[in-house]
Design an enzyme around this catalytic site. Structure first.
Site, PDB file in Angstrom:
ATOM      1  N   GLU A   1     -57.730  28.473 -27.983  1.00  0.00           N
ATOM      2  CA  GLU A   1     -57.736  29.849 -26.943  1.00  0.00           C
ATOM      3  C   GLU A   1     -59.354  29.931 -26.447  1.00  0.00           C
ATOM      4  O   GLU A   1     -59.466  30.309 -25.349  1.00  0.00           O
ATOM      5  CB  GLU A   1     -57.242  30.733 -27.721  1.00  0.00           C
ATOM      6  CG  GLU A   1     -55.637  30.869 -27.907  1.00  0.00           C
ATOM      7  CD  GLU A   1     -54.771  30.122 -26.556  1.00  0.00           C
ATOM      8  OE1 GLU A   1     -55.087  30.612 -25.816  1.00  0.00           O
ATOM      9  OE2 GLU A   1     -53.734  29.708 -27.015  1.00  0.00           O
TER      10      GLU A   1
ATOM     11  N   HIS B   1     -60.504  27.944 -23.924  1.00  0.00           N
ATOM     12  CA  HIS B   1     -60.198  28.462 -22.606  1.00  0.00           C
ATOM     13  C   HIS B   1     -61.172  28.963 -21.836  1.00  0.00           C
ATOM     14  O   HIS B   1     -61.410  29.100 -20.495  1.00  0.00           O
ATOM     15  CB  HIS B   1     -58.915  29.219 -22.437  1.00  0.00           C
ATOM     16  CG  HIS B   1     -57.474  28.283 -22.752  1.00  0.00           C
ATOM     17  ND1 HIS B   1     -57.187  27.293 -21.709  1.00  0.00           N
ATOM     18  CD2 HIS B   1     -56.436  28.028 -23.706  1.00  0.00           C
ATOM     19  CE1 HIS B   1     -56.070  26.766 -21.725  1.00  0.00           C
ATOM     20  NE2 HIS B   1     -55.687  27.237 -23.285  1.00  0.00           N
TER      21      HIS B   1
END
Length: 168
Positions: free
Chosen positions: A134, A137
């Site tokens: 994550e 990202h």
């Protein structure tokens, strides 16, 4: 709260470098929307703001079986990692494609929680992998960036097929 559209590769907004959040109070609605969007997915365990077209450096994760233990990370950074291993990953922005990626199995992450309180999380195994995925990202990186060009092409074919089926 609102369910937001999850962008899929090769949308250029997925490649944008996130901006640091300076006022945590101002992003509470976005945090709620990210969580609601995550909970609307069948199998998602994490979501980053760039995946819904936003530039704020925010990640939400929930590994609980009942999806009721959200972990909110604002401005997260991996400050250290150890013990790299290969493990299978998937991504809501690269639907229907899974591949082995090398990640640290133990990490230390520093961030702010949704109230602006400083966090330092030392974790291992699955949560460590999800956090790295994550946080990637937020730098405009996708897990398929770690793959060979051939596997990247295969991933994009799957995404295009998924998007065609979804458009029907």
């Amino acid at each position: 709260m609102a369910v937001l559209e999850i962008l899929t590769a090769p949308d250029p907004r997925l490649r944008v470098q996130s901006k640091e959040v300076t006022d945590v109070a101002a992003v509470q609605t976005l945090i709620d929307d990210l969580l609601e969007t995550l909970y609307e997915t069948d199998n998602g365990v994490g979501l980053a703001a760039p995946q819904v077209g936003r530039e704020e450096a925010i990640v939400v994760i929930d590994l609980s079986e009942n999806r009721d233990e959200p972990l909110v990370l604002v401005n997260p950074k991996v400050v250290s990692g150890s013990n790299k291993e290969m493990g299978q990953e998937g991504c809501l922005s690269v639907p229907d494609y899974y591949a082995d990626v090398e990640r640290y199995t133990s990490v230390v992450v520093e961030a702010l929680d949704r109230n602006g309180k400083e966090l330092r999380i030392e974790t291992s195994e699955f949560l460590a992998i999800v956090m790295q995925h994550e946080i990637d990202h937020l730098s405009g990186n996708l897990f398929i960036d770690y793959l060979s060009p051939l596997k990247q092409q295969m991933a994009m074919k799957k995404v295009k097929k998924h998007n065609k089926l979804r458009a029907r």
